[in-house]
Design a protein around this motif. Structure first.
Motif, PDB file in Angstrom:
ATOM      1  N   ARG A  54       0.458  -1.173   0.000  1.00  0.00           N
ATOM      2  CA  ARG A  54       0.033   0.410  -0.183  1.00  0.00           C
ATOM      3  C   ARG A  54       0.865   1.502   0.113  1.00  0.00           C
ATOM      4  NH1 ARG A  54      -5.511  -1.529   1.233  1.00  0.00           N
ATOM      5  NH2 ARG A  54      -6.168  -3.572   1.302  1.00  0.00           N
ATOM      6  N   SER A  55       1.863   1.695   1.106  1.00  0.00           N
ATOM      7  CA  SER A  55       2.699   2.361   0.351  1.00  0.00           C
ATOM      8  C   SER A  55       4.487   1.846   0.328  1.00  0.00           C
ATOM      9  CB  SER A  55       2.826   2.943   2.529  1.00  0.00           C
ATOM     10  OG  SER A  55       3.944   3.864   2.351  1.00  0.00           O
ATOM     11  N   ALA A  56       4.722   2.750  -0.563  1.00  0.00           N
ATOM     12  CA  ALA A  56       6.532   2.725  -1.004  1.00  0.00           C
ATOM     13  C   ALA A  56       6.761   4.153  -0.643  1.00  0.00           C
ATOM     14  CB  ALA A  56       6.293   2.547  -2.548  1.00  0.00           C
ATOM     15  N   GLY A 276      14.585   3.773  -5.589  1.00  0.00           N
ATOM     16  CA  GLY A 276      14.009   4.374  -3.948  1.00  0.00           C
ATOM     17  C   GLY A 276      14.358   5.637  -3.172  1.00  0.00           C
ATOM     18  N   GLY A 277      14.393   6.169  -2.358  1.00  0.00           N
ATOM     19  CA  GLY A 277      14.403   7.812  -1.490  1.00  0.00           C
ATOM     20  C   GLY A 277      13.724   7.152  -0.518  1.00  0.00           C
ATOM     21  N   GLN A 278      14.311   9.249   0.028  1.00  0.00           N
ATOM     22  CA  GLN A 278      14.080   9.507   1.276  1.00  0.00           C
ATOM     23  C   GLN A 278      12.440   9.645   1.602  1.00  0.00           C
ATOM     24  OE1 GLN A 278      17.005  12.465   2.673  1.00  0.00           O
ATOM     25  NE2 GLN A 278      15.233  13.858   3.881  1.00  0.00           N
ATOM     26  N   PRO A 279      12.022   8.747   3.304  1.00  0.00           N
ATOM     27  CA  PRO A 279      10.582   8.685   2.992  1.00  0.00           C
ATOM     28  C   PRO A 279      10.829   9.486   3.850  1.00  0.00           C
ATOM     29  CG  PRO A 279      12.213   6.562   4.141  1.00  0.00           C
ATOM     30  CD  PRO A 279      12.956   7.118   3.265  1.00  0.00           C
ATOM     31  N   ILE A 280       9.659  10.019   3.068  1.00  0.00           N
ATOM     32  CA  ILE A 280       8.757  11.870   3.960  1.00  0.00           C
ATOM     33  C   ILE A 280       7.745  10.922   5.189  1.00  0.00           C
ATOM     34  CG2 ILE A 280       7.328  13.517   3.215  1.00  0.00           C
ATOM     35  CD1 ILE A 280       7.547  12.544   0.068  1.00  0.00           C
ATOM     36  N   ARG A 281       7.523  10.937   5.259  1.00  0.00           N
ATOM     37  CA  ARG A 281       6.853  10.376   6.837  1.00  0.00           C
ATOM     38  C   ARG A 281       5.875  11.466   7.268  1.00  0.00           C
ATOM     39  NH1 ARG A 281      12.409   8.313   7.857  1.00  0.00           N
ATOM     40  NH2 ARG A 281      12.501   6.061   7.682  1.00  0.00           N
ATOM     41  N   GLU A 282       4.976  11.804   6.069  1.00  0.00           N
ATOM     42  CA  GLU A 282       4.153  12.716   6.148  1.00  0.00           C
ATOM     43  C   GLU A 282       2.180  11.456   5.649  1.00  0.00           C
ATOM     44  OE1 GLU A 282       6.151  16.750   5.837  1.00  0.00           O
ATOM     45  OE2 GLU A 282       4.750  16.128   4.565  1.00  0.00           O
ATOM     46  N   PRO A 283       0.894  12.031   6.997  1.00  0.00           N
ATOM     47  CA  PRO A 283       0.291  11.856   6.189  1.00  0.00           C
ATOM     48  C   PRO A 283      -0.121  11.828   4.302  1.00  0.00           C
ATOM     49  CG  PRO A 283       0.010  13.033   8.160  1.00  0.00           C
ATOM     50  CD  PRO A 283       1.230  13.420   7.244  1.00  0.00           C
ATOM     51  N   VAL A 284      -0.747  10.749   3.488  1.00  0.00           N
ATOM     52  CA  VAL A 284      -0.544  11.210   2.733  1.00  0.00           C
ATOM     53  C   VAL A 284      -2.745  10.671   1.825  1.00  0.00           C
ATOM     54  CG1 VAL A 284      -0.748   9.702   0.612  1.00  0.00           C
ATOM     55  CG2 VAL A 284       0.825  10.225   1.826  1.00  0.00           C
ATOM     56  N   VAL A 285      -3.079  11.854   1.390  1.00  0.00           N
ATOM     57  CA  VAL A 285      -4.337  11.580   1.554  1.00  0.00           C
ATOM     58  C   VAL A 285      -4.287  11.554  -0.011  1.00  0.00           C
ATOM     59  CG1 VAL A 285      -6.318  12.317   1.417  1.00  0.00           C
ATOM     60  CG2 VAL A 285      -5.129  12.585   3.486  1.00  0.00           C
ATOM     61  N   GLN A 286      -4.817  10.456  -0.765  1.00  0.00           N
ATOM     62  CA  GLN A 286      -4.652  10.141  -2.398  1.00  0.00           C
ATOM     63  C   GLN A 286      -6.228  10.828  -2.579  1.00  0.00           C
ATOM     64  OE1 GLN A 286      -2.930   8.001  -4.191  1.00  0.00           O
ATOM     65  NE2 GLN A 286      -3.566   7.821  -6.517  1.00  0.00           N
ATOM     66  N   TYR A 287      -6.770  11.424  -3.788  1.00  0.00           N
ATOM     67  CA  TYR A 287      -8.603  11.386  -4.462  1.00  0.00           C
ATOM     68  C   TYR A 287      -7.687  11.760  -5.799  1.00  0.00           C
ATOM     69  CZ  TYR A 287     -12.208  11.750  -5.819  1.00  0.00           C
ATOM     70  OH  TYR A 287     -13.748  12.108  -6.317  1.00  0.00           O
ATOM     71  N   GLY A 288      -7.122  10.508  -6.905  1.00  0.00           N
ATOM     72  CA  GLY A 288      -7.476   9.920  -7.812  1.00  0.00           C
ATOM     73  C   GLY A 288      -6.423  10.793  -8.160  1.00  0.00           C
ATOM     74  N   PRO A 289      -6.359  12.038  -9.002  1.00  0.00           N
ATOM     75  CA  PRO A 289      -4.770  12.700  -9.603  1.00  0.00           C
ATOM     76  C   PRO A 289      -4.219  13.833  -8.363  1.00  0.00           C
ATOM     77  CG  PRO A 289      -6.877  13.791 -10.999  1.00  0.00           C
ATOM     78  CD  PRO A 289      -7.043  12.894 -10.228  1.00  0.00           C
ATOM     79  N   PHE A 290      -4.925  13.836  -7.484  1.00  0.00           N
ATOM     80  CA  PHE A 290      -4.239  14.694  -5.977  1.00  0.00           C
ATOM     81  C   PHE A 290      -4.339  13.660  -5.185  1.00  0.00           C
ATOM     82  CE2 PHE A 290      -8.517  16.587  -7.800  1.00  0.00           C
ATOM     83  CZ  PHE A 290      -8.084  17.719  -8.916  1.00  0.00           C
ATOM     84  N   VAL A 291      -2.747  14.890  -4.713  1.00  0.00           N
ATOM     85  CA  VAL A 291      -1.499  13.604  -3.599  1.00  0.00           C
ATOM     86  C   VAL A 291      -1.667  14.912  -2.273  1.00  0.00           C
ATOM     87  CG1 VAL A 291      -0.001  12.157  -2.773  1.00  0.00           C
ATOM     88  CG2 VAL A 291      -1.330  12.177  -4.834  1.00  0.00           C
ATOM     89  N   MET A 292      -2.216  14.625  -1.380  1.00  0.00           N
ATOM     90  CA  MET A 292      -2.384  15.930  -0.794  1.00  0.00           C
ATOM     91  C   MET A 292      -1.698  15.389   1.158  1.00  0.00           C
ATOM     92  SD  MET A 292      -2.381  18.540  -2.703  1.00  0.00           S
ATOM     93  CE  MET A 292      -2.145  19.608  -0.990  1.00  0.00           C
TER      94      MET A 292
END
Length: 325
Positions: A54-56, A276-292
């Protein structure tokens, strides 16, 4: 595939072999991608997000588009749509794609090229096959990666990077058995041309049958390997992996990928993406083409899009004509 190659890999600079003090990353899990339809109806192979992964973090999505040989008038794309809060990275292996956006960016993405679009505060764009592919049909194969932006950069000004295949940093494995194309970030002391807000590493490797790719990997980064074609093993435990599968590595200092001695997929090498990358570790709310970061920000994004605050489709595209690019 692949689009960018060299006649003699031995003339390239070589990745350093991890020394014995480095801890090789174990394989945490292997995920098999699922297939679904996107855009106007084209099929993608998606390892994440999925029920298994679910999370990468810091990535949101990875789609392999093709490889597919379209019949005449069969090719489809993604008509005009909005994005906010992240970056889309499209890497072409075979065929071409045409991109336009409301910020004036765009052009033709050909074999070996990468289109890096920072949506940031909001942008409209389309991704469509060129007219000649629609009319005549042909081979198409690409990959799209969505890179999340941290809260502080969600409203960065939109920007567009057009990375030609000739600009990629080409290196070989320490024994000359693998060609590695660095798109962005740093691997083994070599850096790709892509400019990133979120620190990541992204590369495409072709490993000869029976070959082994082992390389240092930033300790504070996540690490994954996605197989585009071929078969092999990953990690010190030599866990089997094949086309359409993603290996997720655990903590450590280096990663390894081995190609089986016999490859049954075209073009004959084990083709793998390293990311790979540096994890952001913030809440992710996605709705289609918006990721906030919150539901309220998603609602605001929808309202901003509906009110035209994310830009407008250029008039020439509304009228059905295209400028020459």
């Amino acid at each position: 595939m692949p689009a960018i190659a060299v006649d003699n890999i031995l003339v390239l600079p070589r990745l350093p072999r991890p020394d014995e003090t480095m801890r090789e990353r174990p394989v945490r899990q292997v995920v098999t991608a699922h297939k679904q339809r996107e855009g106007a109806g084209f099929e993608v192979t998606r390892p994440f997000p999925s029920l298994d992964l679910r999370s990468a973090d810091p990535f949101i999505l990875l789609d392999q588009m093709g490889p597919v040989t379209y019949e005449p008038h069969e090719a489809k794309g993604a008509p005009w749509h909005p994005h906010r809060g992240f970056e889309t990275v499209t890497y072409m292996l075979d065929g071409t794609m045409v991109h336009h956006d409301s910020n004036g960016g765009g052009g033709v993405i050909s074999e070996g090229d990468t289109q890096w679009m920072t949506a940031g505060s909001g942008i409209l764009h389309d991704e469509v096959p060129p007219e000649e592919l629609v009319v005549a049909g042909g081979l198409f194969h690409g990959v799209q990666l969505w890179v999340n932006l941290p809260r502080a950069m969600k409203f960065a000004a939109p920007r567009y990077q057009d990375l030609r295949g000739s600009e990629l940093t080409l290196v070989s494995s320490h024994d000359g058995g693998a060609l590695v194309r660095l798109i962005a970030g740093e691997v083994g002391g070599f850096t790709g041309p892509g400019s990133t807000y979120t620190p990541i590493a992204y590369a495409h490797a072709s490993i000869s049958p029976g070959g082994r790719l082992e390389t240092p990997w930033p300790q504070h980064f996540s690490a994954m390997a996605y197989v585009l074609a071929g078969s092999g093993t990953v990690g010190a435990e030599r866990r089997p992996i094949g086309a359409g599968q993603l290996a997720v590595f655990g903590p450590g200092d280096s990663i390894s990928v081995d190609a089986d001695s016999k490859q049954h997929d075209h073009p004959g090498d084990l083709e793998v993406l390293l990311l790979g990358g540096q994890p952001i570790r913030e809440p992710v709310v996605q709705y289609g083409p918006f990721v906030m970061n919150s539901r309220a920000e998603i609602i605001q994004a929808i309202e901003d899009f509906q009110s035209g605050r994310m830009g407008n489709i250029p008039a020439e595209h509304l009228s059905g004509t295209r400028p020459n690019r």
